[in-house]
Design a protein around this motif. Structure first.
Motif, PDB file in Angstrom:
ATOM      1  N   ARG A  76      -5.149  -1.802   2.140  1.00  0.00           N
ATOM      2  CA  ARG A  76      -4.520  -1.766   0.828  1.00  0.00           C
ATOM      3  C   ARG A  76      -4.523  -0.320   0.357  1.00  0.00           C
ATOM      4  O   ARG A  76      -5.554   0.325   0.296  1.00  0.00           O
ATOM      5  CB  ARG A  76      -5.229  -2.702  -0.157  1.00  0.00           C
ATOM      6  CG  ARG A  76      -6.686  -2.397  -0.456  1.00  0.00           C
ATOM      7  CD  ARG A  76      -7.293  -3.506  -1.318  1.00  0.00           C
ATOM      8  NE  ARG A  76      -8.547  -3.123  -1.921  1.00  0.00           N
ATOM      9  CZ  ARG A  76      -9.720  -3.244  -1.345  1.00  0.00           C
ATOM     10  NH1 ARG A  76      -9.803  -3.727  -0.126  1.00  0.00           N
ATOM     11  NH2 ARG A  76     -10.826  -2.879  -1.971  1.00  0.00           N
ATOM     12  N   ILE A  77      -3.341   0.192   0.078  1.00  0.00           N
ATOM     13  CA  ILE A  77      -3.173   1.602  -0.229  1.00  0.00           C
ATOM     14  C   ILE A  77      -2.531   1.730  -1.601  1.00  0.00           C
ATOM     15  O   ILE A  77      -1.556   1.053  -1.906  1.00  0.00           O
ATOM     16  CB  ILE A  77      -2.305   2.314   0.835  1.00  0.00           C
ATOM     17  CG1 ILE A  77      -2.889   2.141   2.227  1.00  0.00           C
ATOM     18  CG2 ILE A  77      -2.158   3.785   0.525  1.00  0.00           C
ATOM     19  CD1 ILE A  77      -2.217   1.069   3.029  1.00  0.00           C
ATOM     20  N   SER A  78      -3.075   2.607  -2.446  1.00  0.00           N
ATOM     21  CA  SER A  78      -2.578   2.783  -3.806  1.00  0.00           C
ATOM     22  C   SER A  78      -1.781   4.066  -3.934  1.00  0.00           C
ATOM     23  O   SER A  78      -2.172   5.103  -3.396  1.00  0.00           O
ATOM     24  CB  SER A  78      -3.740   2.801  -4.802  1.00  0.00           C
ATOM     25  OG  SER A  78      -4.429   1.572  -4.805  1.00  0.00           O
ATOM     26  N   TYR A  79      -0.658   3.966  -4.649  1.00  0.00           N
ATOM     27  CA  TYR A  79       0.171   5.128  -4.945  1.00  0.00           C
ATOM     28  C   TYR A  79       0.455   5.130  -6.449  1.00  0.00           C
ATOM     29  O   TYR A  79       0.578   4.083  -7.061  1.00  0.00           O
ATOM     30  CB  TYR A  79       1.506   5.061  -4.198  1.00  0.00           C
ATOM     31  CG  TYR A  79       1.391   4.860  -2.709  1.00  0.00           C
ATOM     32  CD1 TYR A  79       1.145   5.923  -1.856  1.00  0.00           C
ATOM     33  CD2 TYR A  79       1.548   3.582  -2.151  1.00  0.00           C
ATOM     34  CE1 TYR A  79       1.052   5.749  -0.488  1.00  0.00           C
ATOM     35  CE2 TYR A  79       1.455   3.394  -0.778  1.00  0.00           C
ATOM     36  CZ  TYR A  79       1.206   4.476   0.053  1.00  0.00           C
ATOM     37  OH  TYR A  79       1.105   4.287   1.400  1.00  0.00           O
ATOM     38  N   GLU A  80       0.567   6.333  -7.018  1.00  0.00           N
ATOM     39  CA  GLU A  80       0.879   6.413  -8.441  1.00  0.00           C
ATOM     40  C   GLU A  80       2.391   6.388  -8.640  1.00  0.00           C
ATOM     41  O   GLU A  80       3.127   7.106  -7.972  1.00  0.00           O
ATOM     42  CB  GLU A  80       0.291   7.688  -9.052  1.00  0.00           C
ATOM     43  CG  GLU A  80       0.502   7.764 -10.554  1.00  0.00           C
ATOM     44  CD  GLU A  80      -0.193   8.940 -11.196  1.00  0.00           C
ATOM     45  OE1 GLU A  80       0.398   9.539 -12.125  1.00  0.00           O
ATOM     46  OE2 GLU A  80      -1.327   9.260 -10.760  1.00  0.00           O
ATOM     47  N   ALA A  81       2.828   5.536  -9.556  1.00  0.00           N
ATOM     48  CA  ALA A  81       4.257   5.398  -9.863  1.00  0.00           C
ATOM     49  C   ALA A  81       4.488   5.670 -11.343  1.00  0.00           C
ATOM     50  O   ALA A  81       3.554   5.649 -12.158  1.00  0.00           O
ATOM     51  CB  ALA A  81       4.748   3.997  -9.504  1.00  0.00           C
TER      52      ALA A  81
END
Length: 474
Positions: A76-81
């Motif tokens: 599970r990988i988080s990116y800022e949007a």
């Protein structure tokens, strides 16, 4: 390998005066903004329904690794949007399957954690295939979720598929929103719905964490990066398998060690050369390079039980050239006997002769041996990375060194260094203003003496030389 020195005479000098109060205020504002906890949107669904493609569409850039093969995303990988001025995190997950075994089971567990902790859950279904038994199993799980759930019918490329998407009402998750992640159709409406359902504060925020230092875990495939991250976090944060190349996306984790919070990033194992990789491995290599650039310090893991390889040296060279602080962690130390230790020392003396300044720690990610020693090594490296030497002290030291050991003659003339200053930090960068070119060997000598006097353990040091141009005769 690179010695961390820039070529002389071609650098651009940045004066300290250019760091104005306005620029410092902007940096402080950015750091404060990063400290605010953001709500999380988890993108879930069975394998190969277009989750990572949808993540990239939401971000407006290609971040998540995409390939037309099921199972590319595993962690599970988080990116800022950012949409309509609202910042939030988008969490990509591996394909969820109810009866998965082996690595697929670990992947499914990561998706389940995302479903439990997210503020909004977006479940993606392939509208062209319709609701499968796996989709129905996902829906049964999500109907018990406390977080809002948005059903997305993906791959609706034109109006002809609208009616087929309507059959997804049977999943019991409300009205399906039709989108085409590949072409962008309907994604703006989806983002508007996401913002309507996002809470003001996240369910599981990181409140109180102010600007954690960023640490990248890098190394060749199967050297133990994910195992180390799991040991540090105390949970199965990254999928681990004996198969090399399990991690393909950078995986972020906030870890509390030594009384402070760090942001660790597990990265994909770097191959010998990027052009030798293909498909998702190629893009994973690019993501790893980006993770190194975004980090402040890199922990380079090396398998101590095996001889040093070209891949190990290539990874170290990449980190040094990027200007990051460095900690070398010799992993799998529990597998090293006395003979191997002697052999390893010889390999280090032979292959890493240009990196005597790097912090070194012998650990075992599997048993947890000495992993706590990583914290003081990281702190020392970062302190050196941030260190600044005053101009007066630097020039007094340089005058003494050059008087005792002047530079070699060039064209029958002795170059003189008129003035020296530290142009910047992160990494420490020094500029020498000289009347003539200084040989590379002499620049390495100056770097070595610079370290002896001022330290800089764990950080590359760059020494640039600016040669004074000759004035034209009138």
């Amino acid at each position: 390998m690179s010695d961390g020195l820039e070529t002389a005479g071609d650098g651009v000098w940045t004066d300290e005066a250019e760091w104005s109060d306005t620029a410092l205020a902007e940096l402080a504002g950015e750091a404060a903004a990063e400290a605010v906890p953001l709500p999380t949107v988890a993108i879930v669904g069975r394998p190969n329904v277009g989750k990572s493609t949808l993540v990239n569409r939401i971000l407006g850039r290609r971040e998540a690794v995409v390939e037309d093969v099921p199972g590319v995303t595993r962690d599970r990988i988080s990116y800022e949007a950012n949409w309509a001025g609202r910042r939030f995190l988008v969490q990509d997950t591996g394909g969820w399957e109810p009866d998965a075994k082996g690595m697929a089971q670990s992947v499914a567990q990561q998706a389940e954690v995302a479903m439990r902790t997210a503020d909004v859950i977006v479940v993606v279904v392939d509208a062209r295939v319709g609701a499968t038994t796996t989709d129905e199993a996902v829906a049964r799980t999500l109907r018990r979720s406390k977080a809002p759930v948005i059903l997305v019918a993906n791959k609706v490329d034109d109006e002809r598929l609208e009616s087929e998407a309507a059959t997804l009402w049977s999943l019991g998750l409300g009205e399906p929103l039709t989108v085409s992640a590949t072409h962008g159709r309907g994604t703006g409406d989806l983002l508007d719905v996401i913002l309507e359902k996002l809470p003001e504060t996240p369910r599981e925020g990181t409140g109180g964490i102010g600007g954690p230092r960023r640490v990248a875990l890098v190394g060749k495939p199967n050297v133990g990066k994910s195992s180390l991250l799991n040991k540090l976090t105390g949970e199965n944060r990254s999928v681990v398998d004996n198969v090399a190349g399990t991690t393909v996306d950078p995986v972020d984790s906030l870890v509390e060690l030594g009384g402070r919070v760090w942001k660790f990033v597990d990265t994909a194992g770097l191959r010998k050369r990027v052009n030798q990789a293909n498909g998702h491995e190629f893009y994973a290599s690019l993501r790893t390079k980006g993770a190194i650039e975004a980090a402040e310090v890199a922990i380079v893991l090396i398998d101590a039980s095996q001889p040093l390889t070209e891949q190990d040296l290539r990874v170290l060279s990449m980190v040094v050239e990027s200007g990051r602080a460095v900690v070398i962690a010799y992993n799998k130390w529990d597998l090293v006997d006395e003979d191997r230790r002697l052999q390893l020392e010889k390999e280090i003396d032979r292959e890493l002769v240009q990196l005597p300044w790097a912090q070194r720690v012998n650990i075992s990610a599997h048993t947890g041996r000495a992993v706590q020693k990583l914290v003081p090594a990281i702190e020392t490296a970062l302190e050196s990375w941030d260190k600044r030497v005053s101009t007066g002290r630097l020039n007094n030291w340089l005058k003494e060194v050059m008087a005792a050991t002047p530079p070699p003659l060039r064209g029958g003339k002795l170059p003189r260094v008129l003035f020296a200053t530290q142009a910047g930090t992160r990494p420490p960068t020094f500029v020498l203003f000289s009347t003539g070119f200084l040989e590379a060997g002499y620049r390495r000598f100056l770097e070595r003496r610079l370290r002896e006097e001022f330290g800089f353990e764990g950080s590359p040091v760059r020494v640039n030389v600016r040669v004074r141009e000759k004035r034209a005769k009138k």
